[in-house]
Design an enzyme around this catalytic site. Structure first.
Site, PDB file in Angstrom:
ATOM      1  N   CYS A  60      -1.990   1.792   6.014  1.00 29.48           N
ATOM      2  CA  CYS A  60      -2.560   0.450   5.933  1.00 29.48           C
ATOM      3  C   CYS A  60      -1.431  -0.455   5.442  1.00 29.48           C
ATOM      4  O   CYS A  60      -0.296  -0.007   5.320  1.00 29.48           O
ATOM      5  CB  CYS A  60      -3.797   0.395   5.039  1.00 29.48           C
ATOM      6  SG  CYS A  60      -3.549   0.857   3.309  1.00 29.48           S
TER       7      CYS A  60
HETATM    8  O1  LIG Z   1      -3.323  -2.509   2.567  1.00 27.35           O
HETATM    9  C1  LIG Z   1      -4.512  -2.552   2.748  1.00 27.35           C
HETATM   10  C2  LIG Z   1      -5.454  -1.930   1.783  1.00 27.35           C
HETATM   11  O2  LIG Z   1      -4.767  -1.293   0.745  1.00 27.35           O
HETATM   12  C3  LIG Z   1      -5.060  -3.271   3.930  1.00 27.35           C
HETATM   13  O3  LIG Z   1      -4.325  -2.961   5.053  1.00 27.35           O
HETATM   14  C4  LIG Z   1      -5.007  -4.780   3.674  1.00 27.35           C
HETATM   15  O4  LIG Z   1      -5.773  -5.078   2.523  1.00 27.35           O
HETATM   16  C5  LIG Z   1      -5.544  -5.551   4.890  1.00 27.35           C
HETATM   17  O5  LIG Z   1      -6.834  -5.156   5.202  1.00 27.35           O
HETATM   18  P1  LIG Z   1      -8.100  -6.114   4.871  1.00 27.35           P
HETATM   19  O6  LIG Z   1      -7.815  -7.435   5.534  1.00 27.35           O
HETATM   20  O7  LIG Z   1      -9.263  -5.404   5.466  1.00 27.35           O
HETATM   21  O8  LIG Z   1      -8.155  -6.221   3.374  1.00 27.35           O
END
Ligand SMILES: O=C(CO)[C@H](O)[C@H](O)COP(=O)(O)O
Length: 143
Positions: A60
């Site tokens: 992520c």
């Molecule tokens: O790094 C992350 C979580 O640790 C996610 O990739 C990041 O927060 C983006 O996702 P979202 O927009 O759903 O929060």
């Protein structure tokens, strides 16, 4: 080996890791199509905990959320790694079975090196400062 893989976004780093897994001869399981990191982290963790996959790789933006989600599955030991020494140590000292990577803060070749070391369990001794230099040379925004 069977590797459960999921990422909540796509860029050259996720593409490189996924391509490496296939080129290295692993069977890549994609246990979830959702782009929501809590679900995909849990799905990869479940695949490993249930024995469908030998190891998991989650990605992520930071790597943290997917690591947390995977670690909520009993039997999962997910490790967030940002260099090969951390990855090797996660196997050696923590018996980690899921690797979590930041898709924003790792250059593609570095993410591949980390994944390779994690799955092989072999310690490497690269010049880790090279990651910083490579990020600075990239066109894609990483911040
Ligand atoms: O790094 C992350 C979580 O640790 C996610 O990739 C990041 O927060 C983006 O996702 P979202 O927009 O759903 O929060």
């Amino acid at each position: 080996m069977k590797i459960a893989f999921a990422a909540d976004d796509r860029n050259s780093t996720t593409d490189a890791v996924r391509a490496f897994l296939a080129e290295a001869g692993h069977e890549v399981l994609l246990p979830v199509t959702s782009e929501a990191w809590p679900e995909l982290g849990a799905a990869v963790g479940k695949a490993v905990a249930d024995g469908e996959a030998d190891y998991g790789v989650v990605m992520c933006w930071t790597g943290t959320g997917t690591a947390i989600a995977a670690n909520k599955v009993p039997g999962v030991r997910a490790a967030l790694a940002w260099d090969t020494w951390i990855a090797a140590g996660a196997r050696k000292w923590n018996d980690a079975n899921v690797l979590a990577l930041s898709l924003k803060r790792l250059a593609p070749d570095v993410a591949v090196e980390i994944t390779d070391v994690f799955l092989s369990g072999i310690a490497a001794d690269p010049d880790e400062s090279a990651n910083i230099a490579r990020l600075g040379e990239m066109d894609e925004p990483r911040r």
